[in-house]
Enzyme design. Sequence first.
Site, PDB file in Angstrom:
ATOM      1  N   SER A  82       0.617  -1.458  -0.023  1.00 23.36           N
ATOM      2  CA  SER A  82      -0.085  -0.025  -0.319  1.00 23.36           C
ATOM      3  C   SER A  82       0.851   1.263   0.139  1.00 23.36           C
ATOM      4  O   SER A  82       0.635   2.319   0.074  1.00 23.36           O
ATOM      5  CB  SER A  82      -0.746  -0.099   1.376  1.00 23.36           C
ATOM      6  N   HIS A 105       2.588  -3.371  10.431  1.00 23.22           N
ATOM      7  CA  HIS A 105       1.644  -3.907   8.911  1.00 23.22           C
ATOM      8  C   HIS A 105       0.231  -3.901  10.310  1.00 23.22           C
ATOM      9  O   HIS A 105      -0.642  -4.736   9.719  1.00 23.22           O
ATOM     10  CB  HIS A 105       1.924  -4.986   8.806  1.00 23.22           C
ATOM     11  N   ARG A 126      -4.769   2.187  -0.008  1.00 21.10           N
ATOM     12  CA  ARG A 126      -4.340   2.100  -1.290  1.00 21.10           C
ATOM     13  C   ARG A 126      -6.140   1.608  -1.756  1.00 21.10           C
ATOM     14  O   ARG A 126      -6.719   1.227  -1.262  1.00 21.10           O
ATOM     15  CB  ARG A 126      -3.400   1.403  -1.396  1.00 21.10           C
ATOM     16  N   PRO A 154      -8.200  -1.420  -2.678  1.00 18.55           N
ATOM     17  CA  PRO A 154      -7.803  -2.465  -2.026  1.00 18.55           C
ATOM     18  C   PRO A 154      -8.124  -3.109  -3.831  1.00 18.55           C
ATOM     19  O   PRO A 154      -6.808  -4.562  -3.994  1.00 18.55           O
ATOM     20  CB  PRO A 154      -8.822  -2.673  -1.887  1.00 18.55           C
ATOM     21  N   VAL A 172      -3.719  -7.186  -6.841  1.00 22.40           N
ATOM     22  CA  VAL A 172      -3.026  -7.130  -8.338  1.00 22.40           C
ATOM     23  C   VAL A 172      -1.389  -7.367  -7.629  1.00 22.40           C
ATOM     24  O   VAL A 172      -0.915  -8.378  -7.678  1.00 22.40           O
ATOM     25  CB  VAL A 172      -3.129  -6.257  -9.475  1.00 22.40           C
TER      26      VAL A 172
END
Length: 279
Positions: free
Chosen positions: A8, A64, A83, A85, A90
């Site tokens: 992200s 995280h 970001r 999702p 990807v």
Amino acid sequence: MISTRTRSGTTWTQMICGLLIFQTPDLPAPLGRLSPWLDHLTMPRDEVYALLAAQRHRRFIKTHTPLDGIPIDPRVTYIVTARHPLDLAVSLYHHTTNIDIARMSELTGNQLPTNPTALRKTLRDWLVSWIGHDTDPRRNLDSLPGVLFHLGDAWARRGESNVLLIHYDDLSRDLEGQMRRLAGHLGIAVPEPSWPRLVQAATFERMRGEADRFVPGDGIIKSTTSFFRRGRPGAAEEVLTDEEIAGYHARVTSMAPPDLLAWLHAPGGCEPDDFSKAG
């Protein structure tokens, strides 16, 4: 504290913080030493604590872990980078194939699967499975429920003065503006002549070109260049059908508040604090 989900913009945010703190493109040490990954199992806990205790600069720590799992201290600023999702998913798919599983198992002492799911499915099939997978978000933080749990918790705290949300796409669209916003929030004064060099050092292209300086070490990542793979939004839309994308949107409506989803899916119009002002 830089709290993000995997893929992200964690390393990107760490780099920006480092540039603002040291105010030079030539950081005095590798990024992973300047900004330790607090909850990574490849380094003993006492070693991480000793590294942090020895630092004399303003500390910026990677995690995280969602904010609900971190002690909240008014003296600490908590930066959560989000970001879209599907773009995260990807990137996660490709990232999984770039991890040396044997090396990870060796460092953590845990026997991990040597044939990741991402290797057994096409990107499209994996995305469809990821969108529909029903799991406990606290046990599977990189699942779709886990991603929205992490971001939903941060979104609920966005009105707090020491919590700042940043969107990956906003970094891509207006890097300098977001760096200035972050500097203001952190109370860091940057001389005006320094901005061009600092912004240039934080570009995706510059970081990808010097990937060995920024990618987490220990030999876990097979290709440091591939760690910075694409950096542009929209990859999922290139492989999913309209019906599959509609299925994603239908699912997330029950998993996150509409204002958070609006910001996640179409950043740039408002900052998160603008939503809180609007109610």
